[in-house]
Design an enzyme around this catalytic site. Structure first.
Site, short mmCIF file in Angstrom:
data_model
loop_
_atom_site.label_atom_id
_atom_site.label_comp_id
_atom_site.label_asym_id
_atom_site.label_seq_id
_atom_site.Cartn_x
_atom_site.Cartn_y
_atom_site.Cartn_z
N HIS A 251 0.85 -1.20 0.00
CA HIS A 251 0.00 0.00 0.00
C HIS A 251 0.88 1.24 0.00
CE1 HIS A 251 -3.49 2.50 0.85
NE2 HIS A 251 -2.70 3.17 1.66
N ASP B 6 -14.76 3.37 8.84
CA ASP B 6 -13.72 4.28 8.35
C ASP B 6 -14.25 5.18 7.23
OD1 ASP B 6 -10.99 5.30 7.81
OD2 ASP B 6 -11.37 4.32 5.89
N ARG C 91 -13.99 13.49 8.90
CA ARG C 91 -12.69 14.13 9.20
C ARG C 91 -12.32 15.13 8.12
NH1 ARG C 91 -9.22 9.34 9.00
NH2 ARG C 91 -7.50 10.82 9.16
N SER D 168 -7.09 4.43 9.87
CA SER D 168 -7.92 4.45 8.67
C SER D 168 -7.30 3.56 7.57
CB SER D 168 -8.03 5.91 8.20
OG SER D 168 -8.53 5.98 6.90
N LYS E 292 -8.51 -0.73 6.37
CA LYS E 292 -8.86 -1.23 5.02
C LYS E 292 -7.90 -2.34 4.59
CE LYS E 292 -9.02 3.13 4.06
NZ LYS E 292 -9.23 4.53 3.82
N1 URA Z 1 -5.88 7.75 3.43
C1 URA Z 1 -6.81 7.08 4.13
O1 URA Z 1 -7.33 6.07 3.66
N2 URA Z 1 -7.15 7.55 5.34
C2 URA Z 1 -6.63 8.65 5.90
O2 URA Z 1 -6.97 9.01 7.00
C3 URA Z 1 -5.66 9.35 5.15
C4 URA Z 1 -5.31 8.86 3.93
#
Ligand code: URA
Length: 433
Positions: free
Chosen positions: A82, A161, A168, A183, A187
Site C-alpha cells: 500500500h 472508516d 474528518r 484508517s 482497510k
Molecule cells: N488515506 C486514508 O485512507 N485515510 C486517511 O486518514 C488518510 C489517507
C-alpha cells in the site's frame, strides 16, 4: 455508557478502553451516535493523540464494522502493498509482476483516482479490453493460476472508516497520525493479506511533509499491523517530486512497461525493487533482503517480470499487443511544451501541482462522476537537480486541447528554479519493521 463521557475522557487526555472504542465505532456506524459527537471525539484525538494499543483497538473495531475478505483459498503467503499516495506512482505495475515472477501470490484490490492522485484501475484500463470486474471465484482462480490479479474493491470493507474519513475531511481532523494510521490499516487488514508492505511517502507532495512525521506514521502503522497479527514493513520514500518521468494513465502504463522490459528509470526502478524485495522476504521466499533484490533485479533484465505482466493482461481480457507495442496505447492530439522562463537548476517540483495539472488535462477526476481521458498526461523532461536553460522544455503536456492554459499555469507553479544546484534527493529515507 454515554458518548459525552467518552468525549470528555479523551478531551482530558486519558486513554480509552476497548469497550469505549467499540461503543463509539459501533454506535457511529449504526447511526446512533450523531456526527457532532463523532466530530468532537475526532478533534479530541487530534489534540491529545492515542496510545499505540488504543490505536490498534480503534483499527480492529473499524475492521469489525464490516466485511473482511477471505483469501484462504489462495495457495501461499499473500503479501499486499500500500502506498500512502503520490503522483506518478506506478510501482504497483512493476512490483506486482516482480513478486509474482518468484511465485508469491498477489491479490490486489485497487481503487480509482480522485483529485490529484491517479488510480491503479483507471491506469490499467488504458490497455484495450482490460477488465477489472470479476467474480470472487475468478479472482481467486486467476491468482492461483497466474500469481497475480487486480480487481476493483468489492464488499463493504471498514464502513466505519468510510463514514469517519468523510467526517474528518470536513472537520479539519484528517492529519492526525493515529487517525490516518487506523484508517489506512483498517482497510488493509479487512482485505485479507497475510503480510503488508507500506510505502509511506514524505515531502511536499505527501500527506506528511516532514520526515519525522512520516516516520511516526510509519511506526504507528507497523505497530498496528504487528499487533493485529500481520507482519508489516514500512519503507519511507521521497515525494518531493513525482516518481519517474510520466504522469497520467497510458503514460504511466507505458513507463512501467519500459521498466519491466529493463529500462533504467532510476527512482521508479529502485523503489519498485525495494518494495518487492521486502514483500518476497515477508513471504518467506528469500531469507534476506539482498538475495531477494538480486534475483528480482535479474527478473527485470531477463523478461520474467514483463512476462508476468503480460500474463495478467491476457488473463483479464486485455490486448497484449498493446503492451508489446506501446505506441498502440491511447495518445493525445497535441504535445505542448512548457518552457523554462530562466536559466538555473530545478530545485523542487511540487508533485501535487503536477497532479492537478494532469487532472486539468483530463487524466484525473475533479468529481467522482467525471470521465477519464486515458491518452492525456504529462512527461517531465526535467527533474530535481537537472540544469535547465531558458526556453528549454520543463515538461511536455499531452493534451486534447491545443492550448491548455490552466495546466501550463500549474506547471509553472510546480517548478522552482534557482542558481544553485540542490544536489541529489534521497529516494529511500528509512525502513521500519
Ligand atoms: N488515506 C486514508 O485512507 N485515510 C486517511 O486518514 C488518510 C489517507
Amino acid at each position: 455508557m454515554r458518548m459525552v463521557d467518552v468525549i470528555q475522557k479523551k478531551r482530558n487526555g486519558k486513554t480509552l478502553t476497548k469497550e469505549e472504542i467499540e461503543f463509539f465505532i459501533n454506535g457511529y456506524t449504526a447511526g446512533d451516535i450523531p456526527d457532532y459527537q463523532a466530530s468532537a471525539l475526532m478533534m479530541a484525538v487530534y489534540f491529545n493523540g492515542m496510545e499505540s494499543n488504543e490505536t490498534a483497538m480503534l483499527t480492529q473495531a473499524m475492521v469489525d464494522s464490516g466485511e473482511t475478505i477471505d483469501l484462504s483459498a489462495i495457495e501461499g503467503h499473500k503479501v499486499d502493498k500500500h502506498s500512502t499516495g503520490g503522483v506518478g506512482d506506478k510501482t504497483t505495475f512493476i512490483v506486482g509482476p516482480l513478486v509474482a515472477s518468484v511465485g508469491v501470490p498477489v491479490a490486489k484490490m485497487s481503487g480509482r483516482g480522485l483529485g490529484h492522485t491517479g488510480g491503479t484501475l483507471d491506469k490499467l484500463e488504458s490497455i484495450k479490453g482490460f477488465n477489472i470486474e470479476m467474480t470472487k471465484d475468478k479472482f481467486i482462480n486467476n491468482v492461483n493460476t497466474h500469481k497475480l490479479a487486480v480487481a476493483g474493491q468489492t464488499g463493504n470493507l471498514a464502513p466505519a472508516d468510510k463514514k469517519l474519513y468523510a467526517l474528518r475531511d470536513v472537520t479539519a481532523t484528517v492529519d492526525s497520525i493515529p487517525l490516518i494510521a487506523g484508517s489506512i490499516m483498517s482497510k488493509k487488514l479487512a482485505s485479507g493479506a497475510d503480510s503488508i508492505v507500506l510505502d509511506v511517502k514524505t515531502g511536499s507532495g505527501a500527506f506528511m511533509k516532514e520526515l519525522e512525521d512520516s516516520k511516526a506514521l510509519a511506526r504507528e502503522m507497523v505497530n498496528i499491523g504487528n499487533n493485529l497479527g500481520r507482519n508489516t514493513v514500512a519503507v519511507i520514500s521521497d515525494m518531493n517530486q513525482p516518481l519517474g518521468f510520466e504522469v497520467g494513465n497510458a503514460n504511466e502504463v507505458r513507463e512501467a512497461c519500459e521498466v519491466l522490459q529493463g529500462k533504467k528509470v532510476e527512482d521508479l526502478r529502485l523503489l519498485s525493487l525495494e518494495l518487492a524485495s521486502h514483500m518476497t522476504v515477508l513471504a518467506g521466499v528469500f531469507s534476506d533482503f539482498d538475495s531477494a533484490y538480486k534475483t528480482l533485479e535479474q527478473n527485470l533484465e531477463n523478461g520474467k517480470a514483463f512476462e508476468a505482466f503480460r500474463s495478467l493482461v491476457s488473463a483479464q481480457g486485455g490486448d497484449v499487443g498493446v503492451i508489446d507495442d506501446l505506441s498502440k496505447l491511447p495518445q493525445s492530439k497535441y504535445h505542448v511544451e512548457v518552457a523554462a522562463e530562466k536559466d538555473g537548476y530545478v530545485t523542487a517540483i511540487d508533485a501535487e501541482s503536477v497532479g492537478v495539472a494532469a487532472m486539468y488535462l483530463g487524466a484525473g477526476r475533479a468529481t467522482k462522476d467525471d470521465q477519464i481521458n486515458h491518452g492525456v498526461g504529462i512527461t517531465l523532461n526535467k527533474k530535481v537537480g537537472d540544469p535547465v536553460k531558458k526556453g528549454e522544455a520543463l515538461v511536455t503536456l499531452h493534451s486534447d486541447d491545443e492550448s491548455p492554459q490552466d495546466s501550463i499555469k500549474k506547471i509553472n507553479e510546480a517548478y522552482t528554479l534557482s542558481e544553485e544546484s540542490p544536489g541529489k534527493h534521497k529516494l529511500i529515507y528509512d525502513v521500519i519493521n
